[in-house]
Structure formats: structure tokens, C-alpha cells
Design an enzyme around this catalytic site. Structure first.
Site, mmCIF file in Angstrom:
data_model
loop_
_atom_site.group_PDB
_atom_site.id
_atom_site.type_symbol
_atom_site.label_atom_id
_atom_site.label_comp_id
_atom_site.label_asym_id
_atom_site.label_seq_id
_atom_site.Cartn_x
_atom_site.Cartn_y
_atom_site.Cartn_z
ATOM 1 N N HIS A 252 -3.617 -5.467 0.492
ATOM 2 C CA HIS A 252 -2.808 -5.540 1.990
ATOM 3 C C HIS A 252 -2.810 -6.828 1.477
ATOM 4 C CE1 HIS A 252 -1.977 -1.971 4.261
ATOM 5 N NE2 HIS A 252 -3.223 -2.030 3.419
ATOM 6 N N GLU B 225 -1.242 -9.244 3.392
ATOM 7 C CA GLU B 225 -0.656 -10.025 4.575
ATOM 8 C C GLU B 225 -2.136 -10.311 5.819
ATOM 9 O OE1 GLU B 225 -1.097 -6.575 3.842
ATOM 10 O OE2 GLU B 225 -1.278 -4.827 5.408
ATOM 11 N N CYS C 10 0.788 -1.224 0.034
ATOM 12 C CA CYS C 10 0.264 0.075 0.441
ATOM 13 C C CYS C 10 1.243 1.429 0.002
ATOM 14 C CB CYS C 10 -0.761 0.221 1.159
ATOM 15 S SG CYS C 10 -2.598 0.994 0.623
HETATM 16 N N1 GLN Z 1 -1.980 6.729 2.433
HETATM 17 C C1 GLN Z 1 -2.068 5.661 1.528
HETATM 18 C C2 GLN Z 1 -3.381 5.902 1.046
HETATM 19 O O1 GLN Z 1 -4.553 5.998 1.386
HETATM 20 C C3 GLN Z 1 -1.629 4.626 1.526
HETATM 21 C C4 GLN Z 1 -2.790 3.562 2.655
HETATM 22 C C5 GLN Z 1 -2.450 2.379 3.014
HETATM 23 O O2 GLN Z 1 -1.414 2.308 3.681
HETATM 24 N N2 GLN Z 1 -3.123 1.707 3.953
HETATM 25 O O3 GLN Z 1 -3.693 5.493 -0.438
#
Ligand code: GLN
Length: 530
Positions: A501, A503, A376
Site C-alpha cells: 500500500h 498510499e 494490493c
Molecule cells: N484481499 C486481498 C488479500 O487479502 C487483497 C487485500 C488488499 O487489497 N488489501 O490478499
């Protein structure tokens, strides 16, 4: 069949009620029952999505897009189930439901009160999974005696009264501290905690004692006597080397038999010990792989709980042990430290603190061909890195950190532009993406379509994709052909960034393909260097 196991906690917080509940759930599952767990958190936040990881640890995301307590990750990994919005509840969310109903006139002039209106709503939610599983394990967060937890305890008391005795099993998890000076384990805090619970009207059927030393027979007898439970219902939950050994430790104390006896249920199949055997085999490894996780919360492992689990699970599946160190992205000496690692992971995050350090770590991984996985924000940082250092867009940035940048390689998602409230409004939950053939991602997933969980507001800006492609960055998956989901770099053994994600998808018996691939290449590299 609808049976309910309630888990409460006493003495101190963080006793592992979730792990205890999930371990019992696992045993019942191995007897053939369908089990799932529901969490009740007494805080006023509607969900933990807006909370600082220092307050709460990782925010777990369910496939249907709930931002939830990290215990849901424990439930998913232990029970190999999927959780949803129905598995996560907070006081804030419950009050909001009741207040919305009040505003709509639903209560028809009644005075709306904690008892019965809030407790009724809590009880309604105890039933959330009743048609989907045989046994719902209900974990009540916090510690008995907390003011904010009282409505949940009261609802559990009422629920007990309104249902048959054989449909409910109540477990209290406590701490039995060891006083080194006296060489003694102390039962008094447990006695007080159970007294408190009985004052509320809940008499536990079983007490799970977290302890650093085994409880001997006389101690179990004492707890049983003072806490009004049978001696075999005092369970020794000694600190374990791995949380996945706990189901077997409980099995050896016949916890599953005691629970089934009270619930008047018979095993649905022959107990399958293969799970224990497989879990034990993970403890055997011949090589250590050192992984650096470069993030903002270096001193709080819980902030990256599912990443930690995913790395451990992947390493174990490859007969290796992951030695994971959390490095502070803001630390000036970060680059010097990275030399010692076989793999570098940059996790998700929000806000610009530590971003420049993360980008420097990614340059190091890219230039020195160290396996890299960006998750992300970690993926977004890798795109910024490539744009700045290979495509020569020196001020490339994410609009999250610099709205006025001339080269916004990461831009806000269109659907996010007019969002006003921060809570629960991100792009959340599972979305499908289509993989490009013959990419590393395709090789690892062995599929052309995947579904992964998201939690973000920003995305790779499609306007820069062609330019980035020229310097070796490849988009290997898209959502509906428009939204970049996976990036990879040519001429690198493993350089992958994902907008989602992964994970949250790891299971002890099913390591996630991206984590497995990541650790595998790190191990191969290590072998080559030896
Ligand atoms: N801050 C970034 C976004 O909102 C990444 C978010 C994250 O890593 N979950 O896109």
C-alpha cells in the site's frame, strides 16, 4: 519535557478533531518541538481491521503492522512522522489488556472495575510517546456525552489532576451551525457541549469552532463568556479549501502562542513559514488530470482516504490538479465511462464483489495504454486479467474468490493457511522488497531496496510467473526473492501493480514516487493527445 494536549469533540461527530490536532501539532513542530499524536477510539472492536469501510472508512496500516483509524494517516501526513501501535487505542484493546491481566492473576483478588483499572490502563497509554516527543497530542474519538467515551474522559480528568497545570492543554472542538432562515450562527450547541464536558470535570482551555461562516467578535465573546474560556481562546475553524491551509488559519489566530503560553514553553527555533508558502503553491495548477478509481465503495471517499491524498499530493507536485472520480466496479456502464479518464487506479479490497468489473477496467487500461496503478487487490486483479486474456488461462482466478480454480494465479500465503481469527492476522506492516534493475519501478524509486506497508492474505502464485512472463508481465520486485511485490507490463507507458500500500507513504512535501510517476505519465499522455 513532556506536555500533553487533549482534543475532545462535541455536538456532532466528524468535526475534524484529527485535522485540528494535527494542525496545532504542525505549528508546534514549526517552532521546533517534537510532536506526535495518539488516537483513542471508544468502540469495542480491538481495532478497525475487521470493520466495514462503510462504518469506518479506510483502515490505515502503521509500519509495525497495526490496523488503525484513518486519523493516523492525517497525523503522518501533517507531521511527517511515522505512527505505530502506540498511536492507536480502542476500548476493545484496552479491555482486552485488563482482562488478560485479570486472568493471569495480576490483580491479586481485587474486583476489577472501570475506575480505576480501565482508567489506569488508559492513563498508562496517554504516556506511550512521552520519551519520544516533547508534546503528545491525544485525540479522544467520539463526542462528549457518549456513554462509551466516558472512561476516556474520566481518565483525562484524572490525568489533569495528577499532573501540573502547565503540562496539559485541553481543546474542545465543536460545531457552530448556520441557520440559513435566520442568517445566524448558533452558539447554543457549543454551550451545551462544553457544559457536558465541565460536568465530567474537564474545563477546556480552548474551543475550536467548526463553522461555515466566520465567527465575529461578538460571537466569540459570547462563546467565551458562556463556556468559561478567554475570548482569544475561541478559535474560528471555518471550512477551508484544503485541510493543509488550516495550520496557517490557526497561526493567524495565535493558537500556537496561546498553547505555548499555557504549557510554559518557548519556541525552540525561529518559526519557519516556508511550509505555508509551499502548501499555498500547491493550489496553483495549469492542467487537470482525470483519474478513475474503480472500487467497491464509490460513494464513500473516506474508504480510499490515503489514495485520494496521494493522488492530490502527486498532482500538486506536478503543478496539476487531480480530478478524482470513484467509479462503482459493479456498475454495468463502467467501461463507457472509463473513456473520459487520463489514468485508472484499482485500489485494495476484500471479497469478490466488483472484482469482474475491476478486471474489465484493467483490460481497458492495458489495451488502450491508459496509465494503470493497481494496489494490493488491484494488483492481484491485474495478474488475473493478464492470465485470462493474454496467457489464455480462461478460468484464472484468486483462491480468495474461487478456491477450486484450475489456475490459481493468486494463492493464499503459506503463513495464512492455518489462520483462524480474522482480526489482526494478515501479513501486516512494513516489509522490504528488492527491485530488479532497469524496471519502471526501479526508475521511479531510484533504489534497489524499498520498504512498504502490507495488508493481505494472498499473493501472486510463483508457479505461474514464468508463463506470465512470456506474455509480457514482469515481476519487478520480490520480497526475499520469493514473494512477488511489484508487477509491470512491457509495451505500456505505465502499468504497475503493487502487493503493498504505497498510499500510506505519501506526504505533502514528499509525494510517493509511484503516484508521482503515475500522474506524470498521465499528464505526458494527455499532452501528446492535444
Ligand atoms: N484481499 C486481498 C488479500 O487479502 C487483497 C487485500 C488488499 O487489497 N488489501 O490478499
Amino acid at each position: 519535557m513532556s506536555k500533553y494536549i487533549f482534543i475532545t469533540g462535541g455536538v456532532v461527530s466528524s468535526l475534524g478533531k484529527g485535522i485540528s490536532g494535527a494542525s496545532i501539532g504542525k505549528l508546534l513542530q514549526l517552532h521546533g518541538f517534537k510532536v506526535n499524536m495518539i488516537k483513542f477510539d471508544p468502540y469495542i472492536n480491538v481495532d478497525p481491521g475487521t470493520m466495514n469501510p462503510y462504518q469506518h472508512g479506510e483502515v490505515f496500516v502503521t509500519i509495525d503492522g497495526a490496523e488503525a483509524d484513518l486519523d493516523l494517516g492525517t497525523y503522518e501526513r501533517f507531521l511527517d512522522v511515522y505512527t505505530s501501535k502506540a498511536n492507536t487505542n480502542t476500548s476493545g484493546d484496552i479491555y482486552r489488556t485488563v482482562i488478560d491481566r485479570e486472568r493471569s492473576g495480576y490483580y491479586n483478588g481485587a474486583t476489577v472495575q472501570v475506575i480505576p483499572h480501565i482508567t489506569d490502563e488508559i492513563k498508562r497509554r496517554f504516556l506511550a510517546l512521552k520519551d519520544k516527543c516533547d508534546i503528545s497530542i491525544i485525540e479522544i474519538g467520539g463526542t462528549v456525552g457518549d456513554i462509551e467515551g466516558l472512561p476516556f474522559m474520566e481518565a483525562a480528568r484524572q490525568f489533569q489532576l495528577e499532573n501540573k497545570k502547565e503540562d496539559i492543554f485541553s481543546i474542545h472542538v465543536t460545531l457552530v451551525p448556520y441557520i440559513a432562515g435566520a442568517h445566524e450562527l448558533k452558539t447554543k450547541p457549543t454551550q451545551h457541549s462544553v457544559n457536558k464536558l465541565r460536568e465530567i470535570g474537564i474545563s477546556p482551555d480552548m474551543i475550536i469552532c467548526r463553522t461555515e461562516h466566520h465567527l465575529d467578535k461578538s460571537l466569540k465573546k459570547k462563546i467565551a463568556l458562556f463556556c468559561n474560556v478567554r475570548e482569544d481562546c475561541v478559535v474560528d475553524a471555518m471550512d477551508a479549501h484544503s485541510i493543509y491551509y488550516i495550520p496557517e488559519a490557526f497561526y493567524n489566530q495565535k493558537v500556537d502562542t496561546i498553547v505555548m503560553e499555557k504549557l510554559k514553553i518557548k519556541p525552540k527555533m525561529k518559526f519557519d513559514k516556508a511550509w505555508f508558502v509551499k502548501i499555498k503553491s500547491f493550489g496553483k495548477f495549469s492542467v487537470v488530470v482525470k483519474v478513475a478509481v474503480v472500487g467497491k465503495y464509490a460513494d464513500l471517499k473516506d474508504a480510499y482516504k490515503s489514495i485520494d491524498e496521494s493522488l492530490n499530493i502527486a498532482a500538486a507536485a506536478l503543478k496539476a490538479k487531480a480530478e478524482i472520480n470513484y467509479l462503482d466496479a459493479e456498475n454495468k456502464g463502467l467501461l463507457g465511462k472509463l473513456k473520459d479518464y487520463d489514468a485508472i487506479l484499482v485500489p485494495g479490497g476484500f471479497g469478490n464483489r466488483g472484482v469482474e468489473g475491476k478486471i474489465r477496467a484493467i483490460t481497458d487500461a492495458r489495451e488502450n495504454k491508459i496509465p494503470f496503478l493497481g494496489i494490493c487487490l488491484g494488483m492481484q486483479c491485474s495478474v488475473i486479467e493478464v492470465a485470462r486474456n493474454l496467457a489464455n488461462l480462461k478460468d484464472a482466478n484468486s483462491m480468495e474468490f474461487c478456491e477450486a480454480t484450475k489456475h490459481p494465479v493468486i494463492k493464499i500465503l503459506d503463513e495464512q493457511k492455518n489462520v483462524k481469527y480474522v482480526g489482526g492476522t494478515m501479513r501486516l506492516g512494513s516489509y522490504k522488497s528488492q527491485l530488479r534493475k532497469n524496471t519502471l519501478a526501479h526508475k521511479l524509486y531510484k533504489s534497489l531496496e524499498i520498504e512498504e506497508r502490507h495488508r493481505h492474505r494472498y499473493e501472486v502464485n510463483p508457479e505461474f510467473v514464468e508463463l506470465l512472463k512470456k506474455v509480457g508481465l514482469y515481476i519487478s520486485a520480490y520480497h526475499k526473492d520469493v514473494l512477488p511485490e511489484i508487477i509491470e507490463m512491457k509495451n505500456h507507458p505505465f502499468f504497475i501493480g503493487v502487493q503493498f500500500h504505497p498510499e500510506f507513504g505519501s506526504r505533502p512535501m514528499r509525494p510517493h514516487p509511484l503516484f508521482k510517476g503515475f500522474i506524470n505519465v498521465a499528464l505526458l499522455n494527455k499532452k501528446k493527445q492535444q
